[in-house]
Design an enzyme around this catalytic site. Structure first.
Site, short mmCIF file in Angstrom:
data_model
loop_
_atom_site.label_atom_id
_atom_site.label_comp_id
_atom_site.label_asym_id
_atom_site.label_seq_id
_atom_site.Cartn_x
_atom_site.Cartn_y
_atom_site.Cartn_z
N SER A 168 -0.01 -12.21 -18.72
CA SER A 168 -0.63 -13.47 -18.31
C SER A 168 -2.03 -13.60 -18.90
O SER A 168 -2.40 -14.67 -19.41
CB SER A 168 -0.73 -13.51 -16.77
OG SER A 168 0.50 -13.21 -16.17
N THR A 169 -2.80 -12.53 -18.86
CA THR A 169 -4.16 -12.54 -19.40
C THR A 169 -4.17 -12.87 -20.88
O THR A 169 -5.09 -13.52 -21.38
CB THR A 169 -4.84 -11.18 -19.17
OG1 THR A 169 -4.73 -10.83 -17.80
CG2 THR A 169 -6.30 -11.21 -19.57
N TYR A 203 7.59 -6.04 -14.17
CA TYR A 203 6.34 -6.74 -13.88
C TYR A 203 6.59 -7.70 -12.71
O TYR A 203 7.20 -8.75 -12.87
CB TYR A 203 5.88 -7.50 -15.12
CG TYR A 203 4.61 -8.31 -14.99
CD1 TYR A 203 3.75 -8.19 -13.90
CD2 TYR A 203 4.24 -9.21 -16.00
CE1 TYR A 203 2.59 -8.94 -13.80
CE2 TYR A 203 3.08 -9.96 -15.92
CZ TYR A 203 2.27 -9.82 -14.82
OH TYR A 203 1.12 -10.57 -14.73
N LYS A 212 4.77 -2.64 -12.64
CA LYS A 212 3.43 -3.23 -12.56
C LYS A 212 3.43 -4.07 -11.28
O LYS A 212 4.01 -5.16 -11.24
CB LYS A 212 3.12 -4.10 -13.78
CG LYS A 212 1.72 -4.72 -13.76
CD LYS A 212 1.49 -5.57 -15.00
CE LYS A 212 0.06 -6.09 -15.07
NZ LYS A 212 -0.23 -7.16 -14.07
N GLY A 242 -2.05 -4.16 -9.56
CA GLY A 242 -2.35 -5.34 -10.37
C GLY A 242 -3.36 -6.28 -9.74
O GLY A 242 -3.45 -7.44 -10.15
N ASP A 287 -7.31 -6.38 -9.24
CA ASP A 287 -8.51 -5.64 -9.63
C ASP A 287 -9.50 -5.48 -8.48
O ASP A 287 -10.20 -4.47 -8.40
CB ASP A 287 -9.20 -6.34 -10.80
CG ASP A 287 -8.29 -6.49 -12.01
OD1 ASP A 287 -7.09 -6.18 -11.89
OD2 ASP A 287 -8.78 -6.92 -13.07
N ILE A 312 -3.46 -1.97 -13.92
CA ILE A 312 -3.48 -2.83 -15.10
C ILE A 312 -4.18 -4.12 -14.69
O ILE A 312 -3.75 -4.78 -13.74
CB ILE A 312 -2.06 -3.15 -15.59
CG1 ILE A 312 -1.35 -1.86 -16.03
CG2 ILE A 312 -2.09 -4.15 -16.74
CD1 ILE A 312 0.14 -2.03 -16.31
N SER A 336 -6.98 -7.66 -15.76
CA SER A 336 -7.70 -8.52 -16.69
C SER A 336 -9.15 -8.13 -16.85
O SER A 336 -9.70 -8.16 -17.95
CB SER A 336 -7.65 -9.97 -16.19
OG SER A 336 -6.35 -10.37 -15.86
#
Length: 291
Positions: free
Chosen positions: A44-45, A133, A161, A185, A187, A202, A204
């Protein structure tokens, strides 16, 4: 396969074409300065769902060319077009990516059997390690513990993920499947994911916060929880600004202030205003002050 991995952004030129120079700079910055353990490419990022297949393949080629074997490389190859997903998967495998990942099929209300057959076909036709994911907030697909068990039992599926905030489910999954890898996922919840048994994360924001994220994860492993809390608090100050202004746009702008060509967004994403850029630049002060 564990630790902190950046969900890699993709720099574009103003006309929407791929900015190879910028992409190479972003790759090296993450490896050399942020000290991340790996790169998650095409998610996505990376604005991958706005690209055509040839551009997605070109991104994979450039990243592998620049990163070499310096870090773990995971290629997100998910697509509603199964043939495209398989072609991308085989391209990544041929290039030497360590693993594939694929978002759960979205938009249509697919049954679990349909989702399972999607992963089964990709793994059979690529014969390469696969990381599921799961991001329910964007796909609308909730996967039960039992369903995860079926997916993890497929040949070549090595982990998840896990972009969900149900940490009790994550803890249970790790207990049931200790041989599989689970990446957090969210942050702003890295500390909580690490405490709940995640093997890594993982995200962004690790293009800017890779060192802090590594610090949080390592501090949890050594039971230095106050250090982990302090680092997470610093991260969350940055993440709050990113969310207010625009996560991807702000990361690209701050990278530019650090001499890294983060490039432009892919249409229909907008560019941020001059006032928003000033707000994003507060991140630089937060990171330089260590507060």
């Amino acid at each position: 396969m564990n630790g902190i991995m950046t969900a890699l952004l993709t720099p574009f030129n103003e006309d929407g074409t791929l900015n190879e120079k910028g992409l190479r700079e972003v790759v090296r910055y993450n490896i050399d300065e942020m000290k991340v353990n790996g790169l998650y490419v095409g998610g996505s990022t990376g604005e991958a769902f706005l690209m055509d297949e040839s551009t997605r393949k070109e991104v994979l080629r450039i990243v592998k060319s620049e990163a070499g074997s310096d870090v773990t490389l995971i290629a997100q190859i998910g697509s509603l077009n199964i043939e495209e997903a398989v072609r991308l998967g085989n391209e990544a495998k041929e290039l030497g990516f360590d693993a594939l990942s694929a978002i759960t099929p979205y938009y249509y209300k697919f049954s679990f059997e349909e989702i399972k057959s999607y992963y089964q076909r990709i793994t059979e036709e690529t014969n390469h390690p696969m990381i599921v994911y799961s991001i329910p907030v964007l796909t609308g697909t909730e996967i039960t513990i039992e369903n995860y068990g079926e997916l993890l039992a497929l040949p070549n599926v090595i982990g998840v993920k896990y972009s969900d905030t149900n940490l009790s489910k994550l803890t249970k999954l790790k207990e049931l499947h200790p041989d599989k890898v689970f990446f957090g996922g969210a942050d702003d919840m890295l500390l909580q994911f690490a405490v709940s048994g995640a093997d890594g994360a993982i995200g962004s924001t690790y293009s800017l916060l890779g060192k802090e994220a590594n610090g949080v994860f390592n501090a949890v492993q050594t039971s230095s929880l106050q250090e982990a809390r302090d680092l997470q608090n610093r991260m969350n100050k940055v993440i709050s600004i990113l969310e207010d202004v625009g996560v991807y746009q702000s990361i690209k702008h701050v990278l530019k202030q650090n001499g890294i060509d983060g490039g432009y967004m892919k249409f229909p994403f907008r560019e941020i205003s001059a006032e928003e850029k000033k707000e994003a630049e507060k991140i630089i002060d937060i990171l330089s002050s260590g507060e």
